[in-house]
Design an enzyme around this catalytic site. Sequence first.
Site, PDB file in Angstrom:
ATOM      1  N   VAL A   1      24.858 -38.267-114.041  1.00  0.00           N
ATOM      2  CA  VAL A   1      24.138 -38.507-115.298  1.00  0.00           C
ATOM      3  C   VAL A   1      24.510 -37.461-116.348  1.00  0.00           C
ATOM      4  O   VAL A   1      24.904 -37.802-117.473  1.00  0.00           O
ATOM      5  CB  VAL A   1      22.602 -38.520-115.058  1.00  0.00           C
ATOM      6  CG1 VAL A   1      21.850 -38.632-116.369  1.00  0.00           C
ATOM      7  CG2 VAL A   1      22.226 -39.655-114.126  1.00  0.00           C
TER       8      VAL A   1
ATOM      9  N   LYS B   1      13.130 -39.655-111.854  1.00  0.00           N
ATOM     10  CA  LYS B   1      11.970 -40.499-111.502  1.00  0.00           C
ATOM     11  C   LYS B   1      11.052 -39.830-110.485  1.00  0.00           C
ATOM     12  O   LYS B   1       9.851 -40.053-110.478  1.00  0.00           O
ATOM     13  CB  LYS B   1      12.437 -41.850-110.970  1.00  0.00           C
ATOM     14  CG  LYS B   1      13.233 -41.752-109.688  1.00  0.00           C
ATOM     15  CD  LYS B   1      14.472 -42.543-109.728  1.00  0.00           C
ATOM     16  CE  LYS B   1      15.703 -41.754-109.920  1.00  0.00           C
ATOM     17  NZ  LYS B   1      16.927 -42.498-109.737  1.00  0.00           N
TER      18      LYS B   1
ATOM     19  N   GLU C   1      13.360 -42.607-120.534  1.00  0.00           N
ATOM     20  CA  GLU C   1      13.840 -43.992-120.468  1.00  0.00           C
ATOM     21  C   GLU C   1      14.777 -44.236-119.277  1.00  0.00           C
ATOM     22  O   GLU C   1      14.754 -45.294-118.654  1.00  0.00           O
ATOM     23  CB  GLU C   1      14.552 -44.338-121.788  1.00  0.00           C
ATOM     24  CG  GLU C   1      15.014 -45.765-121.913  1.00  0.00           C
ATOM     25  CD  GLU C   1      13.897 -46.787-121.778  1.00  0.00           C
ATOM     26  OE1 GLU C   1      13.019 -46.830-122.649  1.00  0.00           O
ATOM     27  OE2 GLU C   1      13.887 -47.555-120.796  1.00  0.00           O
TER      28      GLU C   1
ATOM     29  N   VAL D   1      13.859 -45.169-115.001  1.00  0.00           N
ATOM     30  CA  VAL D   1      13.735 -46.488-114.340  1.00  0.00           C
ATOM     31  C   VAL D   1      14.764 -47.430-114.951  1.00  0.00           C
ATOM     32  O   VAL D   1      14.815 -47.609-116.169  1.00  0.00           O
ATOM     33  CB  VAL D   1      12.326 -47.098-114.531  1.00  0.00           C
ATOM     34  CG1 VAL D   1      12.185 -48.366-113.700  1.00  0.00           C
ATOM     35  CG2 VAL D   1      11.233 -46.106-114.183  1.00  0.00           C
TER      36      VAL D   1
ATOM     37  N   GLY E   1      18.066 -47.276-115.149  1.00  0.00           N
ATOM     38  CA  GLY E   1      19.288 -46.729-115.766  1.00  0.00           C
ATOM     39  C   GLY E   1      19.368 -47.069-117.249  1.00  0.00           C
ATOM     40  O   GLY E   1      18.574 -46.588-118.054  1.00  0.00           O
TER      41      GLY E   1
ATOM     42  N   GLY F   1      29.046 -43.654-107.086  1.00  0.00           N
ATOM     43  CA  GLY F   1      28.060 -42.813-107.784  1.00  0.00           C
ATOM     44  C   GLY F   1      26.702 -43.476-107.967  1.00  0.00           C
ATOM     45  O   GLY F   1      25.865 -43.005-108.721  1.00  0.00           O
TER      46      GLY F   1
ATOM     47  N   ASP G   1      13.193 -44.408-103.647  1.00  0.00           N
ATOM     48  CA  ASP G   1      13.624 -44.360-105.051  1.00  0.00           C
ATOM     49  C   ASP G   1      12.949 -45.501-105.834  1.00  0.00           C
ATOM     50  O   ASP G   1      12.418 -45.285-106.935  1.00  0.00           O
ATOM     51  CB  ASP G   1      15.154 -44.485-105.099  1.00  0.00           C
ATOM     52  CG  ASP G   1      15.701 -44.571-106.506  1.00  0.00           C
ATOM     53  OD1 ASP G   1      15.822 -43.519-107.147  1.00  0.00           O
ATOM     54  OD2 ASP G   1      16.010 -45.687-106.963  1.00  0.00           O
TER      55      ASP G   1
ATOM     56  N   LYS H   1      10.087 -45.440-108.980  1.00  0.00           N
ATOM     57  CA  LYS H   1      10.246 -46.182-110.236  1.00  0.00           C
ATOM     58  C   LYS H   1       9.082 -47.154-110.433  1.00  0.00           C
ATOM     59  O   LYS H   1       8.574 -47.315-111.547  1.00  0.00           O
ATOM     60  CB  LYS H   1      11.579 -46.936-110.224  1.00  0.00           C
ATOM     61  CG  LYS H   1      12.795 -46.018-110.254  1.00  0.00           C
ATOM     62  CD  LYS H   1      14.058 -46.779-109.926  1.00  0.00           C
ATOM     63  CE  LYS H   1      15.304 -45.913-110.007  1.00  0.00           C
ATOM     64  NZ  LYS H   1      16.496 -46.547-109.443  1.00  0.00           N
TER      65      LYS H   1
END
Length: 432
Positions: A17, A108, A132, A135, A137, A190, A204, A208
Site C-alpha cells: 500500500v 482495518k 476509505e 474496506v 481497497g 500482493g 480480515d 472489515k
Amino acid sequence: MGKRESIGIGLLGLGVVGGGVAKALMERAEALAAQVGCPLCLRKILEKDLAKARASKMDTALFTTDPAEVIGDPDIDIIIEALGGERPALDFIKEAMGRGKHVVTSNKEVLAKHFPELLSLAKEKGVDILYEASVGGGIPLIAPFKQDLLANKISAIYAIINGTTNYILTRMASEGLDFSSALKQAQKLGYAEADPTNDIEGIDAAYKLAILATLAFHTEVRPQDVYCEGISRLSSRDFRYARELGYEIKLLAIAKEKDASIEVRVHPVFLPEDLLLAKVDGVYNAVQVEGDLVGRVLFYGQGAGAAPTSSAVVADVINIARRINLGVTITPTLRLDPTKKIKPISEIETRYYLRMSTVDRPGVLAKISKILGDNLISISSVIQKESDVSADVAEIVLMTYPAQERAMQKAMGEIERLDVVREISNFVRVED
Ligand code: NDP
Ligand code: HSE
C-alpha cells in the site's frame, strides 16, 4: 488561515500500500496540486526495511527507521499509516493525532478494534481520521456509508470483502487448483496479508464487516461480535457438488438488522450461480447494500493491490488537504445506539448443504431423515453418488429448507453419532 504553500505528508510503511501511495503522490504531483490548491509534499517515510527504500529509487534522505522523525516533524500535516497490524500502528496513529496531525489509514485491524476510541480522540484533538482503503481497497465504500446512504435505514449487507479468499475460491472452482497453490499465487500478487491466516480464516473480512456494520447500523460492532469461519475446510468435492446443484461457493460477510437485533457473520456460503455476487471472481470485491429508500445497490471493484488501494488513500489525503487549505476543520462523528443487540449464531436461520460419508446399506437415509425431521429440519434435495462397493462407503449430500442454526447443530451431532455414519465431511450455509 490563508492558502498554504504546500501540505506536508508523512508515510508510515513502504510495503504494497505505502509503495503504491508513494508512487501515486510522486507521479501525479502536478495533478494533485491542482486538485488541492497547493503541492502535497512527501516529507518523510518510515520503513524498517532499507532494501525497500533503496529499491524504490526515491531520495534516500526521505527514509527513516525512527517513527519520531515522521510523527514529530512539525512540517508534516497528514500522516498516512500503511504499516498494518495492531501495534505499533495504533500507538503511532494516536501519537500523530495527539500532535495535531490528521491521519489517513488503510488499517482495518486497528480501526475495527478501536473505532469509537480513535474517532473520539480525533474529535478531542480537532483533527480528522479517514480510512476509505480499510474496506474494499479501491472501491468507494466508507464515504457512501458516511454520506450518500445516510437517509436510509440499512437492513442488510452481503459482501465479498477479501480479495485473497475470493481469488483462491475462484481458482479452485474454475481450474480445480488445490488450496495451497492458489494461496501461493495470491501472496505472490500482493493480495494476501503477510500472515495469510487472517485472510483464510475470515478474520480480515470480519474486521472489515465490523467497520461497515458499525457505520451502517449506528452501533458498535466489534470484531469479536462477528461469527467467523474460514475457507480451509472446503474441498474440491464441495465445488463439484455446488456446480451440480447450481451454486458458487463464496466467502461472504453478512450483516443484517431486524427489530434492533444485529446479525454479523463471515463464512463460506453456497450462492445461486445466477446472483450478481456469485459472479464476482478473482481479487474483485463486491458489497451489496439494502436500504429502505435506495433499495439494493452493489459496489464492485478491486479490493486489494497497490494501485487500487492507493486510489482510496490518496483521495482521503486530497480530502483532508483541501480542507486544510480552506482553513476548515472537520472532525469525525460516530453516532452509536447502545440499545441494539448482537444476535448469537445459534439464532440465525438459513438453508444448509451437508456432505457426509456413510456405510452403504438400506435404511441409512431413513435414519438421517428421521433425525432432521425430529429437529424440524426439512430436506429440499438429496444426492447419493455411486458408492465405493469394496469399501462399503457411500457419500450423501443433502440440501435443507431454512432451519435454525441451533437445530441444525443439534441434528448434526445426532447424525454423527449414528453407527451408519462415518463422518460429516462438510456443511456450508446456503444464502438464496
Ligand atoms: P506490507 O507488509 O506490504 O507493508 C507494510 C510495510 O511497513 C512493510 O514494508 C513493513 O516492513 C513496514 N513496517 C511494518 N512495521 C514497521 C515498523 N514498526 N517500522 C517501520 N516499518 C514497518 O503491508 P500492506 O501494504 O499490504 O498493508 C498495509 C496495510 O494496508 C495493512 O493494514 C493492510 O491490511 C491494509 N491494506 C492492504 C491492502 C493490500 O492490497 N495489500 C489493501 C487494503 C488495505 P517489513 O516488511 O520489513 O516488516
Ligand atoms: N488481504 C486483503 C484482501 C487485502 O485479500 O482482501 C485488502 O484488504
